[in-house]
Design a protein around this motif. Structure first.
Motif, PDB file in Angstrom:
ATOM      1  N   VAL A  42       0.845  -1.200   0.000  1.00 13.06           N
ATOM      2  CA  VAL A  42       0.000   0.000   0.000  1.00 13.06           C
ATOM      3  C   VAL A  42       0.879   1.249   0.000  1.00 13.06           C
ATOM      4  CG1 VAL A  42      -1.605   1.388   1.400  1.00 13.06           C
ATOM      5  CG2 VAL A  42      -2.034  -1.049   1.035  1.00 13.06           C
ATOM      6  N   ASP A  45       2.268   1.892  -3.463  1.00 15.33           N
ATOM      7  CA  ASP A  45       1.292   2.045  -4.543  1.00 15.33           C
ATOM      8  C   ASP A  45       0.872   3.506  -4.658  1.00 15.33           C
ATOM      9  OD1 ASP A  45      -1.593   2.108  -5.641  1.00 15.33           O
ATOM     10  OD2 ASP A  45      -0.914   0.068  -6.115  1.00 15.33           O
ATOM     11  N   ALA A  48      -2.968   4.144  -4.495  1.00 18.01           N
ATOM     12  CA  ALA A  48      -3.462   3.990  -3.128  1.00 18.01           C
ATOM     13  C   ALA A  48      -3.073   5.196  -2.278  1.00 18.01           C
ATOM     14  CB  ALA A  48      -2.920   2.708  -2.498  1.00 18.01           C
ATOM     15  N   LEU A  86     -11.491   3.776  -1.912  1.00 15.32           N
ATOM     16  CA  LEU A  86     -10.160   3.445  -1.405  1.00 15.32           C
ATOM     17  C   LEU A  86     -10.074   1.968  -1.062  1.00 15.32           C
ATOM     18  CD1 LEU A  86      -7.331   4.123  -0.284  1.00 15.32           C
ATOM     19  CD2 LEU A  86      -8.454   4.831   1.839  1.00 15.32           C
ATOM     20  N   LEU A  89      -9.704  -0.752  -3.923  1.00 18.24           N
ATOM     21  CA  LEU A  89      -8.429  -1.012  -4.606  1.00 18.24           C
ATOM     22  C   LEU A  89      -7.912  -2.373  -4.160  1.00 18.24           C
ATOM     23  CD1 LEU A  89      -6.556   2.395  -4.175  1.00 18.24           C
ATOM     24  CD2 LEU A  89      -7.579   1.501  -6.276  1.00 18.24           C
ATOM     25  N   MET A  92      -5.362  -2.323  -1.409  1.00 17.90           N
ATOM     26  CA  MET A  92      -5.912  -1.882  -0.123  1.00 17.90           C
ATOM     27  C   MET A  92      -6.790  -2.963   0.484  1.00 17.90           C
ATOM     28  SD  MET A  92      -5.504   0.786   1.667  1.00 17.90           S
ATOM     29  CE  MET A  92      -6.168   1.456   3.156  1.00 17.90           C
TER      30      MET A  92
END
Length: 132
Positions: A42, A45, A48, A86, A89, A92
């Motif tokens: 995360v 990314d 993210a 969020l 993803l 995530m």
């Protein structure tokens, strides 16, 4: 009645050693390793991270509006939508799953430590004389 400080110190050292070993065992466990790996994913990314920033900004704006009494249902819906986007993803979602798994494992360990103490170690060890 005197207390043998040498025995007390040795017992405390044993307890601290066992606590350290428990912490090390947790860190080396597959569930913790998965949590760390997904957390790193995360953090690496870009999408993210951008969505996290957007969500945090929306959440802060909402909290301020709520404090001033200006928050609306539309504001709540906007924050919830940003959070859902969020969490949708894949990176995530994997992180949140790993976090849930780790939390459940730590709660199991808390119960195992607390059971012989007759106190919920994680929640009440610092308190005194609490009514149940």
């Amino acid at each position: 009645m005197s207390v043998d400080t040498t025995t007390e110190t040795a017992e405390q050292s044993d307890i601290e050693r066992l606590a350290t070993e428990l912490g090390e065992a947790i860190v080396e466990s597959p569930v913790y390793q998965r949590f760390e790996e997904t957390k790193a994913a995360v953090e690496a990314d870009e999408e993210a991270q951008e969505r996290i920033k957007e969500f945090e900004q929306l959440r802060q704006e909402f909290m301020l509006a709520r404090q001033t009494g200006e928050a609306t249902q539309d504001d709540v819906a906007e924050v919830q939508k940003a959070q859902q986007e969020l969490h949708s993803l894949p990176v995530m979602a994997e992180y949140l799953d790993a976090q849930d798994e780790l939390t459940a494992r730590l709660e199991d360990l808390n119960r195992a430590v607390s059971e012989p103490l007759a106190v919920d170690f994680g929640q009440q060890a610092g308190g005194c004389c609490q009514d149940e």
